[in-house]
Design a protein around this motif. Structure first.
Motif: not given
Length: 386
Positions: A30-31, A33-37, A83-90, A203-204
């Motif tokens: 993910y780092r 690619d610059g994005i989490v799947d 860098e995967w931040f599910p709390t932002l979503h939730s 946080l790439v």
């Protein structure tokens, strides 16, 4: 002593296993690619780890206890998956739908957010408007059954992955600079496009993007609450946003401390372990004492927030001390690692670069001091020994 229920202890174990199985092994990819799947969100939703507060009718658990999110953030930090931040979503974006969304909007949007099929983002910051949200230039014009949205946003977390973006925009003909709306802009709306996935210092793997709105037709049923009260809605969310940040900063600080402790116990210089040198012991003793004290303060603020008693000045003070302490810990960690601390193959290096944004986002340290200062000199100030 920290207090978690038996259900929360079991939840922690389940979430830890989920991270170890589904997220941690893929973080380097993910780092790169610059994005989490996107699939990570769907799997998290399948396991009940998103929007836990949502009512059972929408697929959630219906438990608003903030300690569940605290556990999620602690475990994400432990697994080096920050860098995967599910709390932002939730807990940073989702609650706007709960607090200000109509029953129809909640029924339409929340189930997919709980399942992870729909990923959330919030778009406030603009090139010329950061901490001062009243300075935003994105506008909406009333066209009867819809609003026409124009403008741009920058530094938007989840900007590439997001399917539903809550966008702050001003009413084009309003005299009040605080009169703005929060609009639910959906993936695929004509005129809504994404710019670059921005390259950042840290946080790439967290996709951070530019968003552009060119005559986007937003139905009025996609507006949250009163279209003139968006600024006030955003202010209501800042207490929890700063609490969320503070929990994350402390998780990172604790992890950085342990990384440094382990390194100096193994590393030798001048014939003895670095850990046996008085300077090392004094540095880490001071940081350890500060971490323990601030963690107690943080846990107390979580309890106050659960009781609905955490005030904006208290949240600002917490955000200030936690982000500044985090920075001291990661900086000292790099120093005690020596040259190794500058190498990205060492986790402390990534912790350092990831942490730099935290004294800026959700209100910079300087803004936090302004908020605290105003409270100190207000009529509501209560001396400790009154």
């Amino acid at each position: 002593m920290r207090h978690f229920t038996d259900e929360q202890v079991s939840f922690r174990s389940s979430f830890r296993r989920f991270l170890e199985r589904e997220v941690a092994p893929n973080m380097e990819s993910y780092r790169h690619d610059g994005i989490v799947d996107r699939e990570v969100y769907r799997k998290a939703g399948e396991n009940g780890f998103l929007l836990i507060w949502a009512d059972e009718d929408f697929g959630g658990v219906g438990d608003s206890d903030f300690r569940y999110e605290q556990i999620i953030m602690e475990e994400v930090a432990r697994a080096d998956c920050g860098e995967w931040f599910p709390t932002l979503h939730s807990r940073m974006v989702g609650p706007y739908l709960k607090r200000f969304g109509s029953p129809e909007q909640q029924k339409r949007f929340l189930p997919k957010c709980v399942s992870g099929e729909s990923i959330l983002a919030i778009a406030m910051t603009e090139p010329d408007a950061g901490s001062d949200l009243s300075g935003i230039r994105s506008t909406i014009d009333d066209k009867g059954d819809h609003f026409l949205l124009n403008g741009s946003k920058i530094y938007i977390s989840n900007g590439i992955n997001a399917d539903l973006v809550i966008v702050a925009a001003k009413l084009g003909d309003a005299d009040d600079r605080h009169s703005m709306a929060l609009l639910c802009v959906e993936r695929g709306m004509e005129g809504f496009r994404r710019g670059r996935n921005l390259e950042k210092m840290g946080l790439v793997a967290q996709d951070t993007a530019e968003l552009f709105f060119d005559n986007v037709k937003v139905p009025k049923e996609n507006v949250l609450g009163d279209p003139t009260k968006g600024f006030h809605y955003l202010m209501q969310g800042l207490v929890e946003e700063r609490l969320i940040g503070s929990v994350s900063y402390m998780c990172n600080a604790h992890r950085a401390f342990d990384l440094t402790r382990n390194y100096v116990m193994d590393r030798k210089a001048f014939g003895k372990r670095i850990a046996d040198m008085q300077n090392t012991q004094f540095k880490l003793a001071e940081l350890h004492a500060q971490l323990q004290a601030v963690q107690c303060y943080l846990d107390n603020c979580v309890a106050k927030h659960n009781a609905g008693e955490l005030s904006p000045p208290e949240a600002a003070a917490l955000k200030l001390v936690t982000s500044e302490l985090e920075w001291r810990v990661v900086d000292e960690g790099v120093q005690l690692h020596g040259g190794a601390g500058y190498m990205r193959e060492f986790e402390i290096c990534r912790r350092f670069t990831d942490a730099r944004i935290n004294r800026i986002l959700a209100g910079s340290s300087e803004i936090m001091k302004l908020i605290i200062g105003r409270d100190i000199f207000s009529e509501n100030y209560k001396p400790f020994l009154a």
